[in-house]
Design an enzyme around this catalytic site. Structure first.
Site, PDB file in Angstrom:
ATOM      1  CG  ASP A 229      25.452  16.384 -26.070  1.00 56.39           C
ATOM      2  OD1 ASP A 229      26.499  15.769 -25.995  1.00 56.39           O
ATOM      3  OD2 ASP A 229      24.563  16.664 -25.250  1.00 56.39           O
TER       4      ASP A 229
ATOM      5  CG  ASP B  85      28.824  19.448 -20.509  1.00 58.96           C
ATOM      6  OD1 ASP B  85      28.310  20.089 -19.637  1.00 58.96           O
ATOM      7  OD2 ASP B  85      29.179  18.283 -20.497  1.00 58.96           O
TER       8      ASP B  85
END
Length: 385
Positions: free
Chosen positions: A269, A94
């Site tokens: 996720d 990320d």
């Protein structure tokens, strides 16, 4: 397709649910997939090898946290994050955009320079621009890289959301320019716009014009209801490219995942399986169990008799209850591993049901079990009043 090149293949549809495969330099990922979260270069209380044994095919880590600690140069020195954390699986990182929201009290936004953080560890100043986020992720040697975006908090302020998505689109362009052309890696764009259809589609259209290897939906699972989230998916997902992965960030519960798969999402996720394991919660096919509860003191059955990884089926609920109440770390290890196994088993069963054109049947069976569990839980609570 060359194994040295990132690619996505759509194998089949069952309604809007999709069965696919992502190919990366470090291996293939069957979709729909759930990415086990290793924010700081580790899956908390679990060995990578055990996560792989459970069926994990990709790990997620975080640019901001690794930038702060241990620092990118330390990871780059040994060849990247895979070598540093001894991980053979593909890794998605990320960008740090979520921390713009979650650490908002420590962040200032500068349109030109990016996000200016005061470290949550020691207060030291860090500047994370779109270019720097991409450079860090390249140095980490991530397989899937996310653009830097501004992830706003849940709000009904449409003007604020509009300004935010325009900034995110500008940062997406800069991220793509910094990324360049790397066939072995992928760069995903992130759709923002809150719960507003027109803003979401404006964001998506802007990202499609830039052209990314995959598209993620950000800014969800931030406080909106599940009904609101599914409404956004119904309105936006049909316009997302069908030949590229679709990723719903930060989601979620099993029912969230099933509903999102039903709407065409491929990737997920969430910290829920690992965080729940550290707080005494176990995911099972009969519902979520709170092993802190005194009713398990004399329950000599395992959480799941079929889970033989690390001999999890040999630990009784009574023993786990004792470990929790004694603050023993083994409780976190057992429950976290159980939850990772459950989530990977859930994704495997989802894929099998799509393959067999029976996803709706699987969805309905699971949702009915959850509702029955909630009814029984509510009834038991009522009886105690």
């Amino acid at each position: 397709m060359s194994k040295d090149k990132f690619s996505f293949s759509l194998i089949k549809n069952n309604g809007s649910a999709r069965l696919g495969k992502i190919n990366t330099l470090r291996g293939s990922i069957d979709t729909p997939t759930f990415m086990t979260v290793g924010t700081q270069g580790t899956i908390k209380s679990v060995f990578i090898e055990d996560a792989i044994s459970a069926g994990a095919q990709i790990i997620l880590s975080n640019t901001y946290h690794l930038m702060i600690r241990p620092g990118v140069s330390r990871i780059k020195r040994v060849g990247g994050l895979h070598e540093f954390m001894n991980c053979s699986l593909p890794i998605l990182t990320d960008s740090g955009g979520f921390q713009i929201m979650s650490l908002s009290k420590l962040v200032k936004i500068d349109k030109k320079n990016g996000a200016i953080f005061n470290s949550h560890i020691d207060g030291k100043k860090f500047i994370l621009s779109p270019e720097k986020s991409i450079k860090i992720q390249k140095d980490l040697n991530s397989d899937i890289i996310m653009v830097l975006d501004e992830c706003p908090k849940l709000t009904n302020d449409k003007k604020m959301l509009s300004n935010s998505l325009k900034l995110s689109l500008e940062w997406a362009k800069r991220s793509k320019s910094e990324f360049g052309e790397i066939p072995k890696k992928a760069l995903f764009g992130i759709i923002q716009g809150g719960i507003y259809k027109d803003l979401r589609l404006e964001s998506l259209d802007g990202l499609k014009n830039i052209n990314f290897d995959g598209y993620a939906l950000g800014g969800l699972a931030v406080g909106e209801t599940q009904k609101q989230m599914f409404k956004v998916l119904k309105e936006v997902v049909p316009s997302m490219p069908s030949d590229k992965p679709r990723y719903l960030m930060g989601v979620g519960t099993p029912s969230d995942i099933l509903g999102a798969v039903k709407n065409g999402i491929d990737m997920f996720d969430c910290v829920l399986p690992t965080r729940s394991g550290r707080t005494g919660l176990a995911f099972t096919w009969e519902g979520r169990l709170n092993l802190r509860n005194a009713k398990y003191k004399n329950d000599d059955t395992p959480i799941n008799e079929d889970v033989k990884i690390r001999n999890l089926n040999k630990y009784s609920k009574s023993y786990i209850n004792h470990l929790i109440n004694s603050n023993e770390i083994l409780a976190s290890m057992i429950l976290t591993m159980n939850n990772i196994v459950f989530y990977q088993d859930l994704m495997k069963k989802i894929r099998e049901s799509i393959q067999d054109n029976k996803f709706d049947d699987f969805y309905n069976r699971y949702i009915n079990v959850i509702w029955l569990y909630l009814i029984l839980y509510t009834w038991n609570k009522f009886k105690k009043i």
